[in-house]
Scaffold this motif. Structure first.
Motif, PDB file in Angstrom:
ATOM      1  N   THR A 250     -13.682  26.815 -36.403  1.00 55.55           N
ATOM      2  CA  THR A 250     -13.031  25.563 -36.011  1.00 55.55           C
ATOM      3  C   THR A 250     -13.322  24.460 -37.027  1.00 55.55           C
TER       4      THR A 250
ATOM      5  N   ILE B  22     -16.991  22.353 -32.023  1.00 53.71           N
ATOM      6  CA  ILE B  22     -17.078  22.885 -30.659  1.00 53.71           C
ATOM      7  C   ILE B  22     -18.298  22.301 -29.957  1.00 53.71           C
TER       8      ILE B  22
ATOM      9  N   LEU C  58     -13.224  20.032 -28.156  1.00 53.87           N
ATOM     10  CA  LEU C  58     -13.193  21.482 -27.971  1.00 53.87           C
ATOM     11  C   LEU C  58     -14.480  21.880 -27.267  1.00 53.87           C
TER      12      LEU C  58
END
Length: 248
Positions: A56, A63, A110
């Motif tokens: 990510t 995250i 996220l």
């Protein structure tokens, strides 16, 4: 900027390079450039959070992982939890962590979740908990399936760590976003179907020598079957409960 988080990212990248590890990222376009989403990750290793997070990061996203609350007892880990937006989870009273996760999702973050809750000794998907789906529905955000493969060769249950320079390759694949529609059970079913399909594709494409402990039984490996793994999990829980009784 989040200096603590940035420092962790730099250190993680250095550790990966030092180990000679190559990480192949696939489906990065499925990670939203902005807005909240649940990142649902399969769980085969103690370190599979790391390649997922680096994936990510390639999309300039971070995250916020959910982590068992007992880790707050470790001073350095507690420091990192407080400075990286990590969400501690008390398994006996998870409502507070759940509410915090929904809040983070609604704020555009996220949130990383392991639907299986614990490591799969069989290296295939176990039964799912419903938390990921319920969060997505309540926050009205998509779920992004994430399959990590290869990290279990570095550190998993019942086997010694392989932290030296082994040049073990990892694969990280992000699947298509699953929209928050229907019931939690329906969303769970869709999530598990997509994750199972991706996991199988990644496993077949990855070298899988017959008999190796880290290769699933269905591919000719030495890993336990799901039924055998379930018995090992039950024995582990029973032993943990026995030790807790003795402690108290």
């Amino acid at each position: 900027m989040e200096p603590v988080f940035r420092t962790l990212e730099i250190v993680a990248s250095m550790v990966v390079r030092a180990a000679g590890t190559t990480i192949t990222f696939e489906g990065l376009e499925n990670v939203p450039a902005r807005g909240g989403a649940v990142i649902a990750i399969n769980h085969t290793s103690y370190v599979d959070f790391l390649p997922a997070a680096l994936g990510t990061r390639a999309r300039n996203r971070r995250i916020r992982f959910m982590i068992k609350a007992e880790m707050q007892d470790v001073r350095i880990v507690n420091f990192l939890i407080r400075h990286t937006g990590t969400i501690p989870v008390n398994r006996q009273a998870g409502a507070r962590a759940y509410a915090e996760a929904v809040h983070q999702l609604r704020s555009g973050e996220l949130v990383g979740v392991y639907p299986e809750a614990t490591i799969s000794r069989a290296f295939v998907l176990k039964d799912f908990k419903s938390g990921a789906s319920r969060m997505a529905l309540e926050a009205r955000v998509p779920i992004i399936p994430c399959i990590v493969w290869g990290a279990h060769r570095v550190w998993t249950k019942d086997h010694p760590k392989q932290l030296r320079r082994k040049k073990i390759p990892f694969t990280v694949r992000f699947g298509r976003p699953i929209l928050p529609v229907g019931t939690a059970a329906e969303l769970d079913a869709a999530l598990k179907h997509q994750m199972s399909t991706i996991l199988r594709e990644v496993q077949v494409a990855y070298p899988h020598p017959a008999g190796e402990y880290w290769v699933p039984e269905g591919l000719g490996g030495g890993a336990p079957s799901l039924d055998e793994a379930k018995k090992l999990d039950e024995a582990e829980l029973a032993e943990r409960a026995r030790r807790a009784r003795e402690h108290h």
